[in-house]
Design an enzyme around this catalytic site. Sequence first.
Site, PDB file in Angstrom:
ATOM      1  N   CYS A 134      -2.942  -4.974 -44.475  1.00 39.90           N
ATOM      2  CA  CYS A 134      -3.798  -4.724 -43.324  1.00 39.90           C
ATOM      3  C   CYS A 134      -4.337  -3.292 -43.320  1.00 39.90           C
ATOM      4  O   CYS A 134      -5.252  -2.994 -44.066  1.00 39.90           O
ATOM      5  CB  CYS A 134      -3.063  -5.079 -42.037  1.00 39.90           C
ATOM      6  SG  CYS A 134      -4.216  -5.441 -40.705  1.00 39.90           S
ATOM      7  N   HIS A 140      -1.596 -10.498 -43.024  1.00 34.57           N
ATOM      8  CA  HIS A 140      -0.171 -10.135 -43.029  1.00 34.57           C
ATOM      9  C   HIS A 140       0.658 -11.274 -43.626  1.00 34.57           C
ATOM     10  O   HIS A 140       1.136 -12.134 -42.886  1.00 34.57           O
ATOM     11  CB  HIS A 140       0.314  -9.885 -41.603  1.00 34.57           C
ATOM     12  CG  HIS A 140      -0.265  -8.681 -40.955  1.00 34.57           C
ATOM     13  ND1 HIS A 140       0.321  -7.440 -41.038  1.00 34.57           N
ATOM     14  CD2 HIS A 140      -1.384  -8.519 -40.213  1.00 34.57           C
ATOM     15  CE1 HIS A 140      -0.406  -6.564 -40.366  1.00 34.57           C
ATOM     16  NE2 HIS A 140      -1.447  -7.190 -39.860  1.00 34.57           N
ATOM     17  N   GLU A 171       3.555 -11.239 -44.577  1.00 32.53           N
ATOM     18  CA  GLU A 171       4.972 -11.157 -44.202  1.00 32.53           C
ATOM     19  C   GLU A 171       5.368 -12.140 -43.110  1.00 32.53           C
ATOM     20  O   GLU A 171       6.514 -12.548 -43.001  1.00 32.53           O
ATOM     21  CB  GLU A 171       5.333  -9.723 -43.791  1.00 32.53           C
ATOM     22  CG  GLU A 171       4.700  -9.202 -42.502  1.00 32.53           C
ATOM     23  CD  GLU A 171       3.358  -8.515 -42.719  1.00 32.53           C
ATOM     24  OE1 GLU A 171       2.681  -8.813 -43.723  1.00 32.53           O
ATOM     25  OE2 GLU A 171       2.972  -7.691 -41.859  1.00 32.53           O
TER      26      GLU A 171
HETATM   27  N1  GLN Z   1      -5.910  -0.569 -37.405  1.00 33.44           N
HETATM   28  C1  GLN Z   1      -6.430  -1.560 -38.287  1.00 33.44           C
HETATM   29  C2  GLN Z   1      -7.361  -2.536 -37.592  1.00 33.44           C
HETATM   30  O1  GLN Z   1      -7.341  -2.625 -36.399  1.00 33.44           O
HETATM   31  C3  GLN Z   1      -5.318  -2.309 -38.985  1.00 33.44           C
HETATM   32  C4  GLN Z   1      -4.505  -3.135 -38.089  1.00 33.44           C
HETATM   33  C5  GLN Z   1      -3.191  -3.539 -38.681  1.00 33.44           C
HETATM   34  O2  GLN Z   1      -2.730  -2.945 -39.652  1.00 33.44           O
HETATM   35  N2  GLN Z   1      -2.541  -4.517 -38.091  1.00 33.44           N
HETATM   36  O3  GLN Z   1      -8.114  -3.234 -38.224  1.00 33.44           O
END
Ligand code: GLN
Length: 531
Positions: A381, A506, A508
């Site tokens: 992410c 994600h 995970e």
């Molecule tokens: N801050 C980034 C976004 O909003 C990544 C978010 C995250 O890592 N969950 O896109």
Amino acid sequence: MKYLIMIGGVISGLGKGITTASIGRILQSRGYRVTAIKIDPYLNCDAGTINPFEHGEIFVTEDGGEIDLDMGHYERFLDVNLTKSHNITTGQIYGEVIRRERRGDYLGQTVQIIPHVTDLIKSRVRQVARESRAEICLVEVGGTVGDIESMPFIEAMRQLSLEEKKEDVAFIHLTLVPVLDVVGEQKTKPTQHSVKQLLAAGISPDILICRSRSPLSENAKRKISLFCNVPENAVISAPDVENVYRLPLLLDEEGLGDLLVRRLDLENRGRNMSGWKEVVERMERATRVVRIAMVGKYIRFPDTYLSINEALKHAAGVNDCRVEINWIDAERFERSGGDLEMLRSYDGVLVPGGFGQRGSEGKIAAIAYAREHSIPFLGLCFGFQLAVVEFARSIGMKGANSTEINPRTPHPVIDLLPEQKKVAEMGGTMRLGAHEVIISRGTRAFQIYGRERISERHRHRYEVNPRYIGRLVRKGLVFSGRSADGRRMEILELPGREFFLATQFHPEFKSRPGKPAPVFDAFIKAALKGK
Ligand code: GLN
């Protein structure tokens, strides 16, 4: 429907979520269909707006719920996908009661905690249980007995037990049995007091699960039984475990499974824990160690990356190794003379999700180091987005950045999703939950997943700026996974290296013991290879 209500006592942080999940696993291995609900007595509507320092990681469900991390334990232990309706918060309940009041649903009545709030809690619990088609519904009430904010929920559960048949509702109380170093004796008084609190709320626990450093002594069990009015065989010892996945096996050996079958008057369907046992034992047997550097911001509180830690453990388990995870504060790499060299001693570098400017330059420096020194790298992410930033800078786009970090960057390679630009409210407005990802053949990602279409969970506002995709790709960055409409970049990789891969999603959240997320499995394999 049978209800099993878990209420905690003495202190918070006793591992109620893991215990609840373990009980679910025990019942599941006896052939019953189980589901679980987590009640969080805070006024937030969901966990999405809470700093991960407060309650740890924000878990994301398939349907895009941003919820309590305990739901992650449920999913991992029960191997099910839950929905956001399984996490009930005070904010949701009060919000709904107030909406109904304004609508005139309670016309003429004084709207009160009892019965209006408690009625709604009961109906929500029953509805979720029914819709999940389970036979047994575990309900974990967050907080500790005696907290003002959990009172309406505990009261609602008392009423539920009154309305249902005796054999359909059981209460489990989880307490702490500390040892005073000077005398070395297990002290039962906090448990006694906690049970008194519960009795004052009209609930008499059927089973006590007592957390303690080492197994409960016979003496402590006898005493707790006598003073708390619970049969001795219903005082269950839950000693500290190194591997949380062992807990279902331990609790079952203590007789918890048989006890529940009898108390809930369940038909005997046999018992099969062998698959689970095998997975746990394989995890514990391994002696080889891979060392992973996790470069992040919320490092003082490991729970903030709980699902990542677990996914790494799952992957290590099936690769017959153990994983040693070291959390490294990204900011240490920002100081002049930041000791990036220390990353050389690791078998892999992981940059997890995150938000905001603090530590971002350190993370970028760590990614650059991993890329230049061919250390297996996994970005998730925010880690994916920063890998794009790092690559852009490396091909000459000076000052490239995400607009989340620097709104005035000359090269906004990561920018807000177009639909995010008009979003004003913060709660539940990111791109959330399961979305399809299309993987290109002939890429590392395709090797890893073995198919073209996958579905993974998301939680982000920013994405790769479409205006830069062409330039990045021409310079060698491969976007091996894209959203179904082709507009959003989902996976990146650098060909010709052992492992340099990052995902906008994600992975995970879908990892399970014995069935690791494919990306984590591949990362650990690469880390092992480099040893
Ligand atoms: N801050 C980034 C976004 O909003 C990544 C978010 C995250 O890592 N969950 O896109």
